[in-house]
Design a protein around this motif. Sequence first.
Motif, PDB file in Angstrom:
ATOM      1  N   LYS A 163      -3.535  -7.007  21.297  1.00  0.00           N
ATOM      2  CA  LYS A 163      -4.035  -5.703  21.722  1.00  0.00           C
ATOM      3  C   LYS A 163      -4.313  -4.889  20.461  1.00  0.00           C
ATOM      4  CE  LYS A 163      -3.450  -5.666  26.276  1.00  0.00           C
ATOM      5  NZ  LYS A 163      -4.537  -5.566  27.199  1.00  0.00           N
ATOM      6  N   PRO A 164      -5.417  -4.141  20.464  1.00  0.00           N
ATOM      7  CA  PRO A 164      -5.670  -3.254  19.325  1.00  0.00           C
ATOM      8  C   PRO A 164      -4.782  -2.007  19.432  1.00  0.00           C
ATOM      9  CG  PRO A 164      -7.352  -2.938  20.981  1.00  0.00           C
ATOM     10  CD  PRO A 164      -6.473  -4.079  21.452  1.00  0.00           C
ATOM     11  N   ASP A 165      -4.758  -1.191  18.403  1.00  0.00           N
ATOM     12  CA  ASP A 165      -4.033   0.079  18.486  1.00  0.00           C
ATOM     13  C   ASP A 165      -4.571   0.881  19.661  1.00  0.00           C
ATOM     14  OD1 ASP A 165      -2.665  -0.602  16.202  1.00  0.00           O
ATOM     15  OD2 ASP A 165      -3.794   0.729  14.878  1.00  0.00           O
ATOM     16  N   SER A 166      -3.676   1.576  20.361  1.00  0.00           N
ATOM     17  CA  SER A 166      -4.089   2.433  21.462  1.00  0.00           C
ATOM     18  C   SER A 166      -3.910   3.892  21.048  1.00  0.00           C
ATOM     19  CB  SER A 166      -3.252   2.165  22.711  1.00  0.00           C
ATOM     20  OG  SER A 166      -3.570   3.107  23.726  1.00  0.00           O
ATOM     21  N   PRO A 167      -4.964   4.685  21.165  1.00  0.00           N
ATOM     22  CA  PRO A 167      -4.832   6.106  20.827  1.00  0.00           C
ATOM     23  C   PRO A 167      -4.091   6.885  21.911  1.00  0.00           C
ATOM     24  CG  PRO A 167      -7.034   5.679  21.667  1.00  0.00           C
ATOM     25  CD  PRO A 167      -6.334   4.338  21.569  1.00  0.00           C
ATOM     26  N   GLY A 168      -3.835   6.270  23.073  1.00  0.00           N
ATOM     27  CA  GLY A 168      -3.234   6.977  24.197  1.00  0.00           C
ATOM     28  C   GLY A 168      -4.312   7.724  24.962  1.00  0.00           C
ATOM     29  N   TYR A 169      -3.929   8.308  26.069  1.00  0.00           N
ATOM     30  CA  TYR A 169      -4.883   9.046  26.897  1.00  0.00           C
ATOM     31  C   TYR A 169      -5.115  10.436  26.307  1.00  0.00           C
ATOM     32  CZ  TYR A 169      -3.970   5.687  30.717  1.00  0.00           C
ATOM     33  OH  TYR A 169      -3.841   4.572  31.494  1.00  0.00           O
ATOM     34  N   THR A 170      -6.317  10.928  26.473  1.00  0.00           N
ATOM     35  CA  THR A 170      -6.597  12.320  26.156  1.00  0.00           C
ATOM     36  C   THR A 170      -6.045  13.180  27.291  1.00  0.00           C
ATOM     37  OG1 THR A 170      -8.718  12.365  27.318  1.00  0.00           O
ATOM     38  CG2 THR A 170      -8.759  11.669  24.988  1.00  0.00           C
ATOM     39  N   GLU A 171      -5.988  14.482  27.069  1.00  0.00           N
ATOM     40  CA  GLU A 171      -5.506  15.374  28.140  1.00  0.00           C
ATOM     41  C   GLU A 171      -6.420  15.289  29.357  1.00  0.00           C
ATOM     42  OE1 GLU A 171      -3.016  17.467  30.248  1.00  0.00           O
ATOM     43  OE2 GLU A 171      -2.588  16.714  28.240  1.00  0.00           O
ATOM     44  N   GLU A 172      -7.724  15.180  29.124  1.00  0.00           N
ATOM     45  CA  GLU A 172      -8.676  15.056  30.237  1.00  0.00           C
ATOM     46  C   GLU A 172      -8.424  13.771  31.024  1.00  0.00           C
ATOM     47  OE1 GLU A 172     -13.424  14.243  30.806  1.00  0.00           O
ATOM     48  OE2 GLU A 172     -12.819  15.480  29.112  1.00  0.00           O
ATOM     49  N   GLN A 173      -8.155  12.673  30.324  1.00  0.00           N
ATOM     50  CA  GLN A 173      -7.867  11.408  30.994  1.00  0.00           C
ATOM     51  C   GLN A 173      -6.573  11.497  31.797  1.00  0.00           C
ATOM     52  OE1 GLN A 173      -8.036   9.025  27.423  1.00  0.00           O
ATOM     53  NE2 GLN A 173     -10.039   8.137  28.006  1.00  0.00           N
ATOM     54  N   ARG A 174      -5.557  12.132  31.244  1.00  0.00           N
ATOM     55  CA  ARG A 174      -4.284  12.308  31.970  1.00  0.00           C
ATOM     56  C   ARG A 174      -4.513  13.099  33.253  1.00  0.00           C
ATOM     57  NH1 ARG A 174      -0.053  10.853  28.689  1.00  0.00           N
ATOM     58  NH2 ARG A 174      -0.485  10.977  26.470  1.00  0.00           N
ATOM     59  N   GLN A 175      -5.297  14.162  33.155  1.00  0.00           N
ATOM     60  CA  GLN A 175      -5.572  14.993  34.327  1.00  0.00           C
ATOM     61  C   GLN A 175      -6.354  14.216  35.379  1.00  0.00           C
ATOM     62  OE1 GLN A 175      -7.457  18.572  32.908  1.00  0.00           O
ATOM     63  NE2 GLN A 175      -5.601  19.294  31.874  1.00  0.00           N
ATOM     64  N   GLN A 176      -7.326  13.403  34.934  1.00  0.00           N
ATOM     65  CA  GLN A 176      -8.122  12.624  35.884  1.00  0.00           C
ATOM     66  C   GLN A 176      -7.265  11.569  36.585  1.00  0.00           C
ATOM     67  OE1 GLN A 176     -11.455  13.200  36.713  1.00  0.00           O
ATOM     68  NE2 GLN A 176     -10.894  11.797  38.352  1.00  0.00           N
ATOM     69  N   VAL A 177      -6.400  10.895  35.837  1.00  0.00           N
ATOM     70  CA  VAL A 177      -5.498   9.905  36.432  1.00  0.00           C
ATOM     71  C   VAL A 177      -4.574  10.592  37.435  1.00  0.00           C
ATOM     72  CG1 VAL A 177      -3.530   8.374  35.947  1.00  0.00           C
ATOM     73  CG2 VAL A 177      -5.608   8.223  34.555  1.00  0.00           C
ATOM     74  N   ALA A 178      -4.027  11.736  37.068  1.00  0.00           N
ATOM     75  CA  ALA A 178      -3.145  12.473  37.983  1.00  0.00           C
ATOM     76  C   ALA A 178      -3.898  12.886  39.239  1.00  0.00           C
ATOM     77  CB  ALA A 178      -2.559  13.698  37.274  1.00  0.00           C
ATOM     78  N   ALA A 179      -5.154  13.309  39.102  1.00  0.00           N
ATOM     79  CA  ALA A 179      -5.951  13.709  40.264  1.00  0.00           C
ATOM     80  C   ALA A 179      -6.204  12.510  41.183  1.00  0.00           C
ATOM     81  CB  ALA A 179      -7.274  14.322  39.808  1.00  0.00           C
ATOM     82  N   TYR A 180      -6.541  11.364  40.611  1.00  0.00           N
ATOM     83  CA  TYR A 180      -6.741  10.159  41.429  1.00  0.00           C
ATOM     84  C   TYR A 180      -5.450   9.792  42.149  1.00  0.00           C
ATOM     85  CZ  TYR A 180     -11.439   8.728  39.951  1.00  0.00           C
ATOM     86  OH  TYR A 180     -12.790   8.638  39.749  1.00  0.00           O
ATOM     87  N   ARG A 181      -4.344   9.797  41.446  1.00  0.00           N
ATOM     88  CA  ARG A 181      -3.070   9.409  42.063  1.00  0.00           C
ATOM     89  C   ARG A 181      -2.679  10.368  43.183  1.00  0.00           C
ATOM     90  NH1 ARG A 181       0.302   7.359  36.746  1.00  0.00           N
ATOM     91  NH2 ARG A 181      -0.891   5.423  36.497  1.00  0.00           N
ATOM     92  N   ALA A 182      -2.897  11.659  42.970  1.00  0.00           N
ATOM     93  CA  ALA A 182      -2.580  12.646  44.010  1.00  0.00           C
ATOM     94  C   ALA A 182      -3.458  12.426  45.242  1.00  0.00           C
ATOM     95  CB  ALA A 182      -2.764  14.061  43.471  1.00  0.00           C
ATOM     96  N   ARG A 183      -4.744  12.150  45.024  1.00  0.00           N
ATOM     97  CA  ARG A 183      -5.664  11.912  46.140  1.00  0.00           C
ATOM     98  C   ARG A 183      -5.285  10.629  46.877  1.00  0.00           C
ATOM     99  NH1 ARG A 183      -8.402  13.665  50.262  1.00  0.00           N
ATOM    100  NH2 ARG A 183     -10.424  12.687  50.561  1.00  0.00           N
ATOM    101  N   LEU A 184      -4.928   9.582  46.143  1.00  0.00           N
ATOM    102  CA  LEU A 184      -4.520   8.324  46.776  1.00  0.00           C
ATOM    103  C   LEU A 184      -3.244   8.520  47.595  1.00  0.00           C
ATOM    104  CD1 LEU A 184      -5.295   5.861  43.864  1.00  0.00           C
ATOM    105  CD2 LEU A 184      -6.434   5.937  46.097  1.00  0.00           C
TER     106      LEU A 184
END
Length: 119
Positions: free
Chosen positions: A56-77
């Motif tokens: 695996k290459p280095d991971s920069p981690g999620y951006t704040e926008e990505q974290r918010q989008q993942v949280a929104a998807y999970r909440a909707r699911l």
Amino acid sequence: MTRYAFPQDLRDAAQLALHQTQAEYEQYATTLPWSAEPMPGWEGDKQLHSGYRSSKPDSPGYTEEQRQQVAAYRARLLELSTQVVTHSFWETLKGNGLFAAHMQLKHVHDAPEPQGEAA
């Protein structure tokens, strides 16, 4: 095979929306870094007889926008899953019929509805 007459709100507003949201989330997840937090990359040992080496290459981690989008998807699911599981239709079924109906609902949008067939 018994065909169940699922209420329209269960079929479309809940189950179809759940499938669509899950597909959107899975598609979005393919664009994300492999780790939500910044992590160094790694390389595994070479596999015997195949020469394959996982890495695996280095991971920069999620951006704040990505974290918010993942949280929104999970909440909707979670919201849609709750609507499906707690729908009053399930109270009309008992025993094996309940399980069969749950399985049928998961695939109700896979093929066109047969004309004239009743539940």
